[in-house]
Write a protein that holds these residues in place. Structure first.
Motif, mmCIF file in Angstrom:
data_model
loop_
_atom_site.group_PDB
_atom_site.id
_atom_site.type_symbol
_atom_site.label_atom_id
_atom_site.label_comp_id
_atom_site.label_asym_id
_atom_site.label_seq_id
_atom_site.Cartn_x
_atom_site.Cartn_y
_atom_site.Cartn_z
ATOM 1 N N SER A 99 -18.296 -0.231 -26.084
ATOM 2 C CA SER A 99 -18.004 0.835 -27.049
ATOM 3 C C SER A 99 -16.532 0.814 -27.451
ATOM 4 O O SER A 99 -15.646 0.443 -26.675
ATOM 5 C CB SER A 99 -18.362 2.197 -26.465
ATOM 6 O OG SER A 99 -17.428 2.558 -25.485
ATOM 7 N N ILE A 227 -29.869 3.624 -17.550
ATOM 8 C CA ILE A 227 -28.746 3.966 -18.439
ATOM 9 C C ILE A 227 -27.449 4.158 -17.660
ATOM 10 O O ILE A 227 -26.408 4.385 -18.246
ATOM 11 C CB ILE A 227 -29.031 5.262 -19.238
ATOM 12 C CG1 ILE A 227 -29.300 6.439 -18.290
ATOM 13 C CG2 ILE A 227 -30.182 5.053 -20.207
ATOM 14 C CD1 ILE A 227 -29.180 7.803 -18.952
ATOM 15 N N GLU A 229 -24.056 3.361 -15.639
ATOM 16 C CA GLU A 229 -23.047 2.320 -15.891
ATOM 17 C C GLU A 229 -22.243 2.055 -14.619
ATOM 18 O O GLU A 229 -21.992 2.964 -13.831
ATOM 19 C CB GLU A 229 -22.095 2.772 -17.004
ATOM 20 C CG GLU A 229 -22.817 2.946 -18.341
ATOM 21 C CD GLU A 229 -21.890 3.431 -19.458
ATOM 22 O OE1 GLU A 229 -20.735 2.971 -19.521
ATOM 23 O OE2 GLU A 229 -22.344 4.266 -20.253
ATOM 24 N N TYR A 306 -18.885 10.175 -20.074
ATOM 25 C CA TYR A 306 -20.236 9.868 -20.576
ATOM 26 C C TYR A 306 -20.780 10.980 -21.458
ATOM 27 O O TYR A 306 -21.985 11.096 -21.656
ATOM 28 C CB TYR A 306 -21.187 9.651 -19.386
ATOM 29 C CG TYR A 306 -20.622 8.703 -18.361
ATOM 30 C CD1 TYR A 306 -20.761 7.318 -18.514
ATOM 31 C CD2 TYR A 306 -19.892 9.181 -17.273
ATOM 32 C CE1 TYR A 306 -20.208 6.450 -17.595
ATOM 33 C CE2 TYR A 306 -19.328 8.310 -16.353
ATOM 34 C CZ TYR A 306 -19.486 6.951 -16.518
ATOM 35 O OH TYR A 306 -18.940 6.086 -15.611
ATOM 36 N N SER A 308 -20.977 11.615 -24.599
ATOM 37 C CA SER A 308 -21.795 11.353 -25.782
ATOM 38 C C SER A 308 -23.139 10.725 -25.419
ATOM 39 O O SER A 308 -23.966 10.490 -26.286
ATOM 40 C CB SER A 308 -21.037 10.422 -26.728
ATOM 41 O OG SER A 308 -20.786 9.202 -26.063
ATOM 42 N N ARG A 309 -23.361 10.474 -24.151
ATOM 43 C CA ARG A 309 -24.627 9.857 -23.752
ATOM 44 C C ARG A 309 -25.384 10.782 -22.795
ATOM 45 O O ARG A 309 -26.306 11.484 -23.206
ATOM 46 C CB ARG A 309 -24.352 8.493 -23.117
ATOM 47 C CG ARG A 309 -23.654 7.550 -24.101
ATOM 48 C CD ARG A 309 -23.054 6.339 -23.430
ATOM 49 N NE ARG A 309 -24.070 5.498 -22.847
ATOM 50 C CZ ARG A 309 -24.370 4.284 -23.277
ATOM 51 N NH1 ARG A 309 -23.685 3.735 -24.250
ATOM 52 N NH2 ARG A 309 -25.312 3.598 -22.713
ATOM 53 N N LEU A 310 -24.947 10.823 -21.549
ATOM 54 C CA LEU A 310 -25.663 11.598 -20.526
ATOM 55 C C LEU A 310 -25.807 13.064 -20.872
ATOM 56 O O LEU A 310 -26.730 13.726 -20.418
ATOM 57 C CB LEU A 310 -24.890 11.544 -19.196
ATOM 58 C CG LEU A 310 -24.898 10.273 -18.392
ATOM 59 C CD1 LEU A 310 -24.177 10.505 -17.078
ATOM 60 C CD2 LEU A 310 -26.321 9.823 -18.149
ATOM 61 N N SER A 312 -25.780 14.333 -24.051
ATOM 62 C CA SER A 312 -26.255 14.545 -25.415
ATOM 63 C C SER A 312 -27.785 14.552 -25.394
ATOM 64 O O SER A 312 -28.409 13.536 -25.056
ATOM 65 C CB SER A 312 -25.736 13.419 -26.316
ATOM 66 O OG SER A 312 -26.598 13.268 -27.425
ATOM 67 N N TRP A 315 -29.155 11.834 -27.679
ATOM 68 C CA TRP A 315 -29.075 10.477 -27.108
ATOM 69 C C TRP A 315 -30.150 10.288 -26.031
ATOM 70 O O TRP A 315 -30.850 9.269 -26.003
ATOM 71 C CB TRP A 315 -27.676 10.214 -26.534
ATOM 72 C CG TRP A 315 -27.473 8.772 -26.170
ATOM 73 C CD1 TRP A 315 -27.094 7.765 -26.998
ATOM 74 C CD2 TRP A 315 -27.670 8.180 -24.869
ATOM 75 N NE1 TRP A 315 -27.046 6.576 -26.298
ATOM 76 C CE2 TRP A 315 -27.387 6.797 -25.001
ATOM 77 C CE3 TRP A 315 -28.049 8.676 -23.626
ATOM 78 C CZ2 TRP A 315 -27.472 5.916 -23.923
ATOM 79 C CZ3 TRP A 315 -28.143 7.794 -22.550
ATOM 80 C CH2 TRP A 315 -27.859 6.426 -22.714
ATOM 81 N N LEU A 316 -30.310 11.289 -25.177
ATOM 82 C CA LEU A 316 -31.330 11.188 -24.117
ATOM 83 C C LEU A 316 -32.730 11.105 -24.723
ATOM 84 O O LEU A 316 -33.575 10.351 -24.240
ATOM 85 C CB LEU A 316 -31.231 12.367 -23.145
ATOM 86 C CG LEU A 316 -30.001 12.359 -22.227
ATOM 87 C CD1 LEU A 316 -29.980 13.611 -21.364
ATOM 88 C CD2 LEU A 316 -29.967 11.120 -21.329
ATOM 89 N N SER A 318 -33.449 9.774 -27.573
ATOM 90 C CA SER A 318 -33.602 8.424 -28.134
ATOM 91 C C SER A 318 -33.976 7.419 -27.044
ATOM 92 O O SER A 318 -34.531 6.364 -27.332
ATOM 93 C CB SER A 318 -32.324 7.986 -28.852
ATOM 94 O OG SER A 318 -31.335 7.604 -27.897
ATOM 95 N N LYS A 319 -33.656 7.744 -25.804
ATOM 96 C CA LYS A 319 -34.012 6.868 -24.669
ATOM 97 C C LYS A 319 -35.272 7.356 -23.958
ATOM 98 O O LYS A 319 -35.606 6.852 -22.873
ATOM 99 C CB LYS A 319 -32.862 6.828 -23.650
ATOM 100 C CG LYS A 319 -31.546 6.343 -24.201
ATOM 101 C CD LYS A 319 -31.537 4.830 -24.312
ATOM 102 C CE LYS A 319 -30.326 4.363 -25.084
ATOM 103 N NZ LYS A 319 -30.435 2.993 -25.561
#
Ligand code: PMP
Length: 331
Positions: A99, A227, A229, A306, A308-310, A312, A315-316, A318-319
């Motif tokens: 990123s 997901i 990291e 994290y 914007s991922r964990l 959001s 985002w979650l 989308s996964k």
């Protein structure tokens, strides 16, 4: 007076936090070593410092020299901070798929960031292998080599393990942690077994990593993905080789997210995804061992890395990992 001499002296000696909601639910004392409170923000500050100190002691790194590493994450952040504090240059080789935030963060910290095409490990131009070659070609430079440089696990044998031992008066029954390089898990596990071979040392593993099967069967095999990291591996690094492991526990992303959100909404601790794997595994270990045991794990870094991922919902979703059970009202 209690004054630390600069950044480097501020690494380590982190608090050991009782994870109240998880302790009450299991009847065990579930304790998390607060590595997110290191000055660079993660457990990797310790390894970065030991790697640099080791190179200095061996005379491989002279004033004004360069520390080179292939990394996308916390190790680069730790190295960049320490290089500033000690007057070294920091050169980070990073796959160009990482990123923009990570690259910007490293550049803000003063590192030179060299993005390279993302190719598999077996390709000689893989970013880790490239970083070794670039270090070899650069005068007065070292390759940090966090996966196979044993100064990494020594950091945890000499600091993390003894700190936990002192903080618990040696009352540890279980140690469980996920591994990236393996430095944290292996260094502390080796220390604990030297102190008391009855301490149960357990590898926590996300889906898609080969270490769970390695500990269980001696063979690396992988299935699924994660997901999270910074953790999981498909090889046994030099830092993991020979580390004691009584067992391994697999934690999937649903379980890790449930632990991360419980930490946030019930314990007030805003943590990253690898902490979800660690705490999820600590709860499973507590259930296996039964009430009355003290189980220690690592709070590797903060959730802010994290956001914007964990954290959001979109985002979650989308996964396919969002569940209404993660809403604050459920905790
Ligand atoms: N959690 C996070 C977020 C990390 O960045 C790392 C290091 N890659 C780890 C856990 C695992 O630490 P170690 O490399 O010591 O196994």
């Amino acid at each position: 007076m209690d004054i630390k001499s600069g950044f480097v002296a501020t690494i380590g000696n982190t608090p050991l936090i009782r994870l109240n909601s998880f302790s009450e639910a299991t009847g065990c004392e579930i304790l998390g070593k607060a590595e997110f409170l290191n000055p660079g923000g993660s457990v990797k500050d310790r390894a970065a410092l030991f790697i640099i100190k080791d190179a200095e002691e061996q005379g491989l790194l002279q004033p004004g020299g360069t520390v080179v590493e292939g990394t996308a994450g916390n190790t680069g952040i730790g190295l960049a901070h320490i290089c500033n504090a000690k007057g070294y240059k920091c050169l980070i080789i990073i796959p160009e798929t990482q990123s923009q935030e990570k690259m910007d963060m490293l550049r803000t910290l003063g590192a030179e960031v060299r993005p390279v095409p993302a190719v598999p490990y077996k390709n000689p131009d893989n970013y880790v292998k490239l970083s070794a070659r670039i270090a070899a070609e650069t005068p007065n430079a070292i390759w940090a080599n966090q996966f196979d440089n044993l100064a990494n696990r020594r950091a945890h044998y000499e600091t993390t393990g003894p700190e936990i031992w002192a903080q618990t008066d040696g009352q540890v029954d279980g140690w469980v942690a996920a591994t990236g390089t393996g430095g944290t898990y292996a260094g502390a596990a080796m220390f604990f077994k030297d102190k008391n071979p009855d301490i149960r040392c357990v590898v926590a593993d996300p889906m898609g990593s080969g270490l769970y099967s390695y500990v269980k069967t001696g063979e690396i095999s992988t299935s699924g993905n994660s997901i999270t990291e910074g953790i999981g591996n498909s090889r046994v690094t030099a830092n993991m080789a020979g580390a004691p492991a009584d067992d391994a526990i697999q934690v999937n992303d649903h379980e890790a997210l449930q632990a991360v959100y419980q930490l946030l909404y019930k314990d007030g601790l805003f943590m990253g995804g690898s902490v979800g794997i660690n705490v999820g595994a600590a709860v499973k270990l507590a259930k296996q061992m039964g009430p009355g045991h003290t189980i220690v794990t690592i709070l590797c870094d903060s959730g802010a890395r994290y956001q914007s991922r964990l954290f959001s919902q979109d985002w979650l979703k989308s996964k396919e990992l969002w569940s209404d059970s993660l809403l604050p009202s459920n905790f």
